[in-house]
Design a protein around this motif. Structure first.
Motif, short mmCIF file in Angstrom:
data_model
loop_
_atom_site.label_atom_id
_atom_site.label_comp_id
_atom_site.label_asym_id
_atom_site.label_seq_id
_atom_site.Cartn_x
_atom_site.Cartn_y
_atom_site.Cartn_z
N THR A 57 3.19 15.06 -16.97
CA THR A 57 3.57 16.06 -17.98
C THR A 57 4.78 16.89 -17.52
O THR A 57 5.12 17.90 -18.13
N LYS A 58 5.42 16.44 -16.43
CA LYS A 58 6.67 17.04 -15.93
C LYS A 58 6.55 18.53 -15.63
O LYS A 58 7.45 19.31 -15.90
N GLN A 59 5.41 18.90 -15.08
CA GLN A 59 5.24 20.31 -14.66
C GLN A 59 5.64 20.40 -13.20
O GLN A 59 4.79 20.47 -12.30
N TRP A 60 6.96 20.38 -12.96
CA TRP A 60 7.46 20.20 -11.59
C TRP A 60 7.06 21.33 -10.65
O TRP A 60 6.65 21.08 -9.53
N GLN A 61 7.21 22.58 -11.09
CA GLN A 61 6.89 23.68 -10.17
C GLN A 61 5.40 23.70 -9.84
O GLN A 61 5.03 23.88 -8.68
N GLU A 62 4.57 23.45 -10.85
CA GLU A 62 3.12 23.42 -10.61
C GLU A 62 2.79 22.30 -9.62
O GLU A 62 1.91 22.43 -8.78
N TRP A 63 3.54 21.20 -9.72
CA TRP A 63 3.32 20.09 -8.79
C TRP A 63 3.73 20.50 -7.38
O TRP A 63 2.99 20.27 -6.41
N GLU A 81 -1.55 14.20 -13.51
CA GLU A 81 -1.32 14.85 -14.79
C GLU A 81 -0.08 15.75 -14.74
O GLU A 81 0.73 15.77 -15.66
N LEU A 82 0.08 16.49 -13.63
CA LEU A 82 1.25 17.37 -13.49
C LEU A 82 2.54 16.56 -13.48
O LEU A 82 3.53 16.94 -14.09
N LYS A 140 13.88 19.44 -8.20
CA LYS A 140 13.39 20.04 -9.46
C LYS A 140 14.56 20.67 -10.24
O LYS A 140 14.74 20.40 -11.42
N ARG A 197 -5.43 15.60 -11.07
CA ARG A 197 -4.63 16.76 -11.50
C ARG A 197 -3.16 16.55 -11.12
O ARG A 197 -2.26 16.80 -11.91
#
Lengths: 158, 440
Positions: A20-26, A16-17, A65, A13
């Motif tokens: 897919t450049k989902q920085w805050q979720e990371w 994947e974050l 970020k 996971r």
């Protein structure tokens, strides 16, 4: 076996974050006092008080970020992307409270403009068991090429 | 490549502009390596990189692979990394300890730490030949001249020329300012070198270092991001202040273009330059006060005020060194080719200073100078774009005209005018020095 499976799913996971450049979720994967650390040499024992390629708490992660998302982050404007593969996941320790220490190996291919670079190395994770699943207390990233000259630089977490 | 050869390369430089080939032509690159980098004083390394006898570190001086090595008598030597027998490199690793002597990995000739031949295996095979200890050509060649200033070791590959002190002139303040800030008057290297390669000519790096206009344009994204988080942390902190490292980053946005004009560049012979600067702030936090107390004890009030009052952001020692003395870090510039340049980035510890002071400048080293830099990444992007543009036929000249004619000239120095800190005087001064070196 459950811990092995859960840790693997957690690491997939995280990859994947990042890809897919989902920085805050990371960033949200970390505990409030969580640290992301990439030492310049595998002999280092602690991130504190020593040179580090990355040694970031959540505040510094937030700086990175916000910077990457800023329209004038010139080096971030050209096309770039990454692809992580994580493997060789090995649980080193399971604490009574469910916290886990694990090592794994990664390979990241990065495209920037028309150039491809490869980074590979070893992850060490200290994962805290929470109600919502694991959270990262420490992520240590030992690059195989940590001591090599960097052709250009790294701009986001590996 | 140049369409017509120009016999006098100095003609490629005019007071306010430079021909683009100076940055992109590989024949000119070879010429400048020979006339500049392999002639003038080039920083090789700090003596604390090689504390014990036999410790060595390799470094590039111009196109020449060199070895910095500590001898048993304590002396630090600079040798060509080449065996006099068949030309093999002596040290294949970047650093290590060679033991009591060097031994070539090809035919086992051995050499003392000063390069002198120790033994040739099967020496009878050389009976009656010119090869042996009496022949200086059988020893490892040494750098023509080596000088050590307060621990910083420089080499010149030319027999003649100014002494290191004459060459450095007033840019020597880079090393004095760094060492004087240590209660013991000395610094030692933090044993890690960050190495970053940029895809551009070496001169673009040096010109950028004292270009006071570029930070607000290039580093806005990081400055603003750091300022956002700094404000949140300051609200949360009891003392009302975020850690100083956030200020170091946010200054790139909070110091606006007009404020950069308040600073000054002072340019010296040989292309050296000092940027007086914005880091000249004196925080009053407990860590600084503890450090001040130790410094006062070591130096007395008068000397302490002199040392702490030195107002420098950056010193450029042309053509190979960029020093941030108040933060104890330096970048050595190693040209690898006309469009490829390596920077070696080091941090130093002030001997006798508290741990907190070391950690403060370490934060800058990690955030600004590591391979995950939040700052230099955007410089590298511009260097690459500059080099690509210059290699094109879209124009023949690079312009250096900002505040031309308004510099203040005194004997031995040219300063940017009042409220003209963003003057392109440092670039004009560097190219003036370049032209002098390259004169036919």
């Amino acid at each position: 076996m459950k811990a092995q499976h859960d840790v693997e799913q957690f690491l997939y996971r995280q990859s994947e974050l990042l890809d897919t450049k989902q920085w805050q979720e990371w960033i949200d994967l970390f505990t409030p006092d969580g640290i992301y650390w990439m030492p310049p040499d595998s002999s280092y024992k602690t991130w504190e008080g020593q040179p580090a390629i990355f040694a970031e708490d959540k505040n510094l992660m937030t700086v990175r970020k916000l910077r990457v998302l800023h329209p004038d982050a010139w080096s971030q404007r050209p096309l770039w992307g990454t692809n992580h593969v994580v493997s060789n996941v090995s649980i080193k320790k399971i604490h009574k409270n469910g916290d886990v220490e694990a090592t794994s190996r990664f390979h990241m291919m990065e495209l920037r403009r028309d150039d491809v670079r490869h980074f590979a190395g070893r992850y060490f994770h200290k994962l805290k068991r929470t109600k919502k699943g694991y959270a990262i207390q420490l992520q240590r990233v030992d690059m195989t090429n940590a001591q090599a000259a960097y052709d250009y630089v790294l701009q986001v977490w590996v | 490549m140049l369409r017509e050869p120009i016999s006098d390369l100095s003609r490629m430089v005019e007071p306010d502009r430079v021909r683009k080939e100076v940055y992109t032509d590989s024949a000119i690159f070879e010429e400048e390596m020979a006339r500049i980098h392999e002639t003038v004083w080039i920083y090789v390394g700090h003596e604390s990189q090689v504390p014990k006898a036999g410790d060595y570190y390799t470094a590039q001086v111009g196109r020449q692979p060199m070895i910095l090595v500590r001898a048993a008598n304590g002396k630090v030597n600079v040798l060509y990394n080449r065996c006099p027998h068949r030309g093999n490199m002596i040290c294949g690793d970047t650093k290590g300890n060679t033991g009591d002597f060097f031994r070539c990995s090809y035919h086992a000739w051995t050499f003392h730490h000063d390069g002198k031949l120790k033994t040739i295996p099967m020496k009878d095979a050389y009976a009656g030949t010119r090869y042996g200890k009496d022949n200086p050509d059988c020893s490892i060649k040494k750098a023509a001249r080596v000088e050590n200033y307060r621990g910083f070791v420089f080499a010149s590959l030319a027999k003649d020329g100014p002494t290191l002190k004459e060459f450095l002139g007033k840019s020597i303040v880079a090393f004095d300012d760094m060492c004087d800030r240590a209660p013991e008057g000395e610094v030692e290297v933090v044993p890690n070198c960050f190495r970053v390669i940029q895809h551009s000519n070496w001169k673009l790096f040096l010109e950028n270092q004292l270009d006071a206009l570029h930070p607000s344009v290039v580093h806005q994204s990081t400055g603003r991001a750091a300022h956002e988080v700094e404000k949140i942390l300051a609200r949360k902190a009891k003392g009302g202040a975020a850690p100083l490292s956030y200020h170091m980053l946010s200054a790139f946005a909070t110091v606006t273009i007009d404020k950069w004009d308040d600073f000054q560049t002072i340019n010296y012979p040989y292309g050296h330059c000092v940027l007086t600067g914005y880091m000249g702030l004196r925080p009053q936090d407990p860590d600084t006060l503890a450090y001040d107390k130790i410094m006062l004890k070591a130096y007395g009030k008068k000397r302490f005020e002199e040392i702490i009052g030195v107002n420098i952001h950056h010193v450029l020692v042309y053509p190979g060194l960029s020093v941030q003395s108040p933060l104890q870090q330096l970048r050595a510039v190693r040209p690898l080719g006309v469009d490829r340049t390596l920077t070696e980035i080091w941090h130093f510890r002030l001997k006798g200073a508290p741990e907190a002071i070391y950690r403060r400048s370490l934060a800058y080293y990690n955030l600004v100078n590591s391979p995950a830099t939040l700052i230099n990444a955007d410089d590298l992007e511009n260097f690459w774009k500059c080099h690509q543009g210059l290699a094109s036929d879209g124009g023949d000249w690079v312009s250096l005209g900002r505040h031309l004619g308004r510099d203040i000239e005194k004997p031995g120095e040219i300063a940017s005018g009042p409220k003209m800190g963003t003057s392109e005087a440092p670039m004009r001064n560097q190219m003036k020095a370049w032209a002098k070196y390259m004169q036919a």
